[in-house]
Design an enzyme around this catalytic site. Structure first.
Site, PDB file in Angstrom:
ATOM      1  N   GLY A   1      39.541  53.812  33.412  1.00  0.00           N
ATOM      2  CA  GLY A   1      39.742  52.885  32.300  1.00  0.00           C
ATOM      3  C   GLY A   1      39.532  53.564  30.955  1.00  0.00           C
ATOM      4  N   ASP A   2      38.508  54.403  30.867  1.00  0.00           N
ATOM      5  CA  ASP A   2      38.245  55.126  29.614  1.00  0.00           C
ATOM      6  C   ASP A   2      39.372  56.102  29.300  1.00  0.00           C
ATOM      7  OD1 ASP A   2      35.254  54.756  28.464  1.00  0.00           O
ATOM      8  OD2 ASP A   2      35.257  54.444  30.624  1.00  0.00           O
ATOM      9  N   PHE A   3      39.824  56.857  30.312  1.00  0.00           N
ATOM     10  CA  PHE A   3      40.890  57.822  30.058  1.00  0.00           C
ATOM     11  C   PHE A   3      42.186  57.125  29.670  1.00  0.00           C
ATOM     12  CE2 PHE A   3      38.069  60.683  32.389  1.00  0.00           C
ATOM     13  CZ  PHE A   3      38.138  61.798  31.579  1.00  0.00           C
TER      14      PHE A   3
ATOM     15  N   GLY B   1      41.910  55.786  26.217  1.00  0.00           N
ATOM     16  CA  GLY B   1      42.050  56.884  25.261  1.00  0.00           C
ATOM     17  C   GLY B   1      43.488  57.357  25.128  1.00  0.00           C
TER      18      GLY B   1
END
Lengths: 395, 395
Positions: free
Chosen positions: B167-169, B172
């Site tokens: 989710g973070d990648f 981003g």
């Protein structure tokens, strides 16, 4: 209303997922995208099961906002037409096996000769260089060789691929990042370039701290279900009517969490009074959490924990997802109306831009829907030439 | 040598992963990135386990090519200095809880007043709008609510989060896609804007055809291990010394596959002579494949199938991954030398740009390493003012 990439023309010799996805990201932001398809059958994903009223749902999901033209790139005349279109385009996207575009006389060097500003973006399984570059790629192989499958799955179970084609999406996203960086550079200098993205590289790029942890500490990141190494509780728990995800990432949140559980004495219990203690005793932490969740419905767990500021959320299936009020408010499952497949919903657009918001203007095109518009409008072909090209199977 | 984003300055009020990752993608392409950290402790990920010689490996993995400055954004004077830096920057990246930047008087509207061209990129769990916008986010919750966990994992097992913070990648990556689109628009018009990316939205964006399959066919995509609905064999199989991924995506490849297995009679066996038949009889297809793989080493399986043109690859753990000749040739696990953590390897750069290749020029900075360079060089602070600001905990 103008969009961020209005005025940019993209010529796409792609099929299936990773390449078409790059085209779609550019189209969503306002670029004019010409999706080039083989006369007759078109993009394979048009026929890939499941079908909705005869239309492949993979195609429906990844081709909005585009124009479709047919063109047989295996013929010299088709290649010449492609070069004529490349002369008046800003970006070419392709996801053929490396070497194919060169063989067709429409590789980067061919196109640069006729358009020094052209940006060509290639997406492939293994990239344009290196010993495996000519191998065909598949999402599962990228996830496997990229190290992601090894660390995804239950501790005592086999490696697991993500339920979606993550390698294709990541390959498409990194390709787009490179394309837009190259576009900025072209605005400054007039010079185009070749962007080489690979599914395998893209999986490796999202491995987080896995490589430094191995090289620096000798640590091989293993499968551990939904847990992570540094935080507990951080997992997915089974309620009476479904699963819920909970993550308690600080002592302050642990305090609130055990208060909601009605067990405030756990806060400074020496077994649990620091993140590292909770990780050390993760089996007990998870068992306490699971027992509390087991007696409740998902909605009750989520409501109780959210009220206390503890981070959590339901594990949604697609039917639940599209009905969530926040998902609706963010328009993340918007409706499209397709002339044959009918009214559908698809994944929405992210991110949201305040001045030039992206949007869905047109549904996925039918095969060759824009032949006349493009060949007559952009290349000044006569009706007669169009007819002849069609008869000969070139368009 | 100049890079694609040379000349662009990025001011980043971020911490942990999604925001710092946006900064890193821009830095890899040549932007000057000022990573703003709290005086004293700095970015939380500096202290997040595991540590390599006392340096958090999460920080080491996501902060190359940046400059670090300290600045306390909770103080009015810190906010004023931030605004002074925003005046001479092109992009601001932040991943604080929505509302925080406004509270600190450095929200998009504040910055636009002093720099109409500024692009502000916000990454958060749920986005800047909608009923859950103020909730804190965590990767596991985005994967859960975004519908990805539900469809990842074994058929009879619980939902599984990917082993990395996907989710973070993705948050981003989509934020970067929006930022670079906005940057192109600014080159054309001079106008900046606010880019609103969310972890939850980003997971929904990669759901492939899951939403149309539900809306159009009533089909809920369920967990099915490493299999996919339309192709068989397409799975991960256990060899004598590890797992191997194999995907046989056409009749032509099925023919070659059963020839390698020494069972050419299976090619036109009515149980297996079309993709849909093989999917129908997937248990038997997988069992035939598993039995053949079980007697061999991973390398032998990969060699035999690759010779025949069948798509396959080993399920690599990190130690195998970084020693693969193709991964080495593509420089996807490059070395960095950090003054304290020592010689390390990290995930490499993708995509590869032919004219302005991205590269790793500097290792992750120490806390406040570039205070003098930035505050004296860009804002003309005197030595005395620097000293006073440091004593008062503002930098």
């Amino acid at each position: 209303m103008s969009k961020a990439l209005s005025g940019i023309r993209v010529l796409g010799a792609t099929r299936m997922l990773a390449g078409p996805y790059v085209e779609m990201l550019l189209a969503d932001m306002g670029a004019e995208v010409l999706h080039v398809e083989l006369p007759g059958g078109g993009d394979d994903s048009r026929h890939f099961a499941p079908l909705i009223n005869g239309e492949g749902s993979c195609f429906l999901a990844s081709n909005r906002n585009k124009k479709s033209i047919t063109l047989n790139l295996r013929t010299p005349e088709g290649q010449e037409i492609f070069r004529d279109l490349a002369k008046i385009s800003d970006i070419v996207v392709e996801n053929n096996r490396p070497g194919t575009m060169d063989k067709w006389n429409i590789g980067y060097e061919h196109l640069r000769e006729i358009n020094t500003g052209i940006i060509m973006t290639s997406v492939s399984g293994f990239g344009q260089t290196g010993p495996y570059s000519k191998r065909p790629g598949l999402d599962i192989v990228a996830q496997a060789m990229g190290g992601m499958m090894f660390m995804t799955g239950e501790k005592d179970g086999p490696p697991v691929r993500t339920g979606n084609a993550m390698g294709d999406f990541l390959g498409g996203l990194y390709a787009t990042y490179g394309t837009l960086s190259a576009l900025y550079y072209r605005e400054k200098t007039g010079l185009g370039q070749h962007v080489d993205a690979a599914l395998l590289d893209s999986i490796i790029a999202v491995l987080e701290n896995v490589i430094p942890n191995y090289v620096g500490l000798g640590r091989i990141t293993e499968r551990m279900g939904s847990r992570i190494p540094g935080i507990a509780p951080y997992n997915c728990y089974l309620a009476k009517d479904g699963y819920v995800a909970i993550g308690v990432s600080s002592n302050a949140l642990w305090k609130r969490f055990v208060e909601v559980l009605g067990r405030p004495e756990l806060y400074d219990d020496p077994k649990f009074n620091s993140p590292s203690k909770r990780v050390e005793n993760v089996e007990e932490v998870d068992s306490i959490t699971q027992n509390w969740v087991a007696e409740k419905n998902v909605n009750d767990v989520v409501e109780l924990l959210n009220e206390a500021g503890v981070i959590c959320g339901p594990v949604y299936s697609v039917d639940q997802l599209i009905n969530d009020p926040h998902v609706k408010a963010r328009n993340m499952a918007p409706e499209i109306e397709h002339p044959i497949a009918g009214k559908l919903r698809v994944s929405g657009i992210t991110p949201k831009l305040s001045l030039t918001p992206a949007g869905i203007e047109t549904p996925p095109p039918s095969l060759g829907q824009h032949n006349e518009e493009v060949y007559k409008g952009l290349l000044n072909f006569s009706d007669e030439r169009l007819k002849l090209l069609a008869e000969r199977g070139i368009i």
